[in-house]
Design an enzyme around this catalytic site. Structure first.
Site, PDB file in Angstrom:
ATOM      1  N   ASP A  54       0.820  -1.217   0.000  1.00  0.00           N
ATOM      2  CA  ASP A  54       0.000   0.000   0.000  1.00  0.00           C
ATOM      3  C   ASP A  54       0.855   1.269   0.000  1.00  0.00           C
ATOM      4  OD1 ASP A  54      -2.000  -1.926   0.387  1.00  0.00           O
ATOM      5  OD2 ASP A  54      -2.008  -1.614   2.546  1.00  0.00           O
ATOM      6  N   GLU A 232     -11.693  -1.175  -3.660  1.00  0.00           N
ATOM      7  CA  GLU A 232     -11.080  -0.460  -2.545  1.00  0.00           C
ATOM      8  C   GLU A 232      -9.939   0.416  -3.050  1.00  0.00           C
ATOM      9  OE1 GLU A 232      -9.880  -3.616   0.031  1.00  0.00           O
ATOM     10  OE2 GLU A 232      -8.250  -4.283  -1.248  1.00  0.00           O
TER      11      GLU A 232
END
Length: 348
Positions: A54, A232
Site C-alpha cells: 500500500d 477499494e
C-alpha cells in the site's frame, strides 16, 4: 510474511478472485538463455523495496518520501518510511510510529496495525493519514498525524497524532479505511476512502486542519461493484479538465494468488458521476483497466494494485505494490510511467 492491509475485507461482500517476451536471438556459437528486457515503462528499482504494501508517495524538494502499511512486530515498523533522491534507489528509514495511538484501542478493539497510509503536504505541514481496522470487519477508523519536518533518520520523532478523521461501525454500509486526501480546482479539501461494503466514498476536509469539515454531510458515493465484486484503495488526481478516480478491484493479500488489478474512471466534477472509457458508471461496477492482475501470463509480479499517482514535470508515474511469484508472493514496490492518450485516458 505478507502484510494484511489493502482493505480489511468485508461483511456484505467477499473478495472474489477474478479470474511478452522478446524474441531470443539465434545463439552463436553456443546456445545460452536470453532474458526478456524490462518493459520500457517500468522504473528499475534498487535498494529496500520489499516488503512494501500500500505505498503512498510524496516528492518534496529533492527527496521522495514513501510510506507503507505496517503491523506490530514488523521489522520495518509501523508506517515504514523509505526515501529516495532519484525515484529508483530506496533506503528504509524505519517506522513512523513506535506503537498504535492510544485512541485506537477503544475505537477499533483488536487492531494491531496501521494500514494504507496517504501522505501530502499543505503549506508547511506534512499530513500522514492512516487506517485502523481488523481484517474482515468495518469497525474501522482513519487517523491523521502531522509534522512540520520529516527527519528521515528518526521518522517516529516527527509525527504528532491528531486523532480520528472519520470512523465506521458495523451499522454503517461503508468501511473507513484506505484514505486519500486531495485538493480540487477550487481549493476545497477532500478525502476519498473505502473498501468493500458499498464501495468508495468522499468526504470534505477542513483545509486548515486536515480533519473532517464541520457539518459535512454523510459520505458521498463515488464507486461500487455488485456483490461479490471487491473494490477499494481509491486515488483521485486532476488531469486536463477531469478528475480521475483510480481503484483496486478483486483480491489482495493472498501472495502469488492475489488477483488485485487497477481500474480508472473520470468525472468533470469531484463528486462524480465517474464513468469509464466505455461510459459505464463506476457506481455500477464500471472501470477501465490500467494494471492487469498478471495472473496466467507468466509474469513475475502479480496482484498489481493499491496505487498512488505521482505527478511531476517529467511526466506522471503510477506507484503500487505487486506480489513476487519468485519469492513466495512477497509484496514489492513497483513504479511505472503513466501515459495519457489524446482523448485523456491513462495507461501504462
Amino acid at each position: 510474511m505478507l502484510l494484511a492491509s489493502c482493505g480489511s475485507g468485508d461483511g456484505d461482500l467477499s473478495a472474489s478472485p477474478a479470474p511478452s517476451t522478446s524474441p531470443t536471438p539465434t545463439p552463436s556459437p553456443t546456445p545460452s538463455p536470453t532474458a526478456s528486457p524490462t518493459p520500457t515503462s517500468m522504473v528499475a528499482l534498487t535498494g529496500n523495496i520489499a516488503p512494501a504494501h500500500d505505498p503512498a508517495i510524496l516528492k518534496d524538494g529533492n527527496t521522495y518520501y514513501l510510506f507503507t502499511t505496517g503491523n506490530n512486530g514488523d521489522a520495518e515498523g509501523l508506517l515504514a518510511l523509505r526515501t529516495s533522491t532519484d525515484l529508483k534507489d530506496w533506503t528504509l528509514r524505519g517506522g513512523s510510529y513506535t506503537a498504535l495511538p492510544a485512541w485506537t484501542a477503544t475505537a477499533v478493539p483488536g487492531s494491531t496495525g496501521m494500514w494504507a497510509p496517504d501522505i501530502s503536504k499543505v503549506g508547511n505541514q506534512y499530513r500522514l493519514y492512516y487506517s485502523i481496522s481488523t481484517f474482515g470487519k468495518n469497525q474501522s477508523a482513519i487517523g491523521l498525524a502531522t509534522a512540520t519536518v520529516i527527519d528521515p533518520t528518526k521518522p517516529a520523532a516527527n509525527w504528532v497524532d491528531q486523532g480520528p478523521v472519520i470512523q465506521s461501525t458495523t451499522s454503517d454500509n461503508y468501511n473507513a479505511i484506505d484514505p486519500m486526501a486531495f485538493t480540487d480546482a477550487d481549493g476545497r479539501a477532500w478525502m476519498t476512502f473505502g473498501s468493500f461494503w458499498s464501495g468508495i466514498k468522499l468526504i470534505q476536509l477542513d483545509p486548515a486542519t486536515g480533519l473532517r469539515l464541520a457539518n459535512d454531510p454523510a459520505p458521498r458515493a463515488l464507486a461500487s461493484r455488485p456483490s461479490p465484486g471487491a473494490i477499494e484503495a481509491p486515488y483521485i488526481v486532476r488531469h486536463g479538465g477531469y478528475y480521475y478516480l483510480f481503484a483496486s478491484f478483486d483480491s489482495c493479500c493472498q501472495g502469488a494468488n492475489s488477483t488485485y488489478n487497477t481500474v480508472v474512471g473520470r468525472s468533470a466534477t469531484v463528486d462524480g458521476p465517474y464513468v469509464d472509457r466505455d461510459g459505464k458508471a463506476m457506481l455500477q461496477g464500471g472501470g477501465t483497466q490500467v494494471l492487469s492482475n498478471g495472473q496466467g501470463t507468466g509474469s513475475r509480479f502479480v496482484g498489481r494494485g493499491h496505487v498512488a499517482i505521482l505527478q511531476q514535470s517529467d511526466g506522471d508515474y503510477i506507484v503500487y505494490h505487486a506480489y513476487d511469484t519468485t519469492k513466495n508472493g512477497f509484496p514489492t514496490l513497483q513504479i511505472q510511467k503513466l501515459t495519457w492518450s489524446t482523448d485523456g485516458w491513462p495507461s501504462v
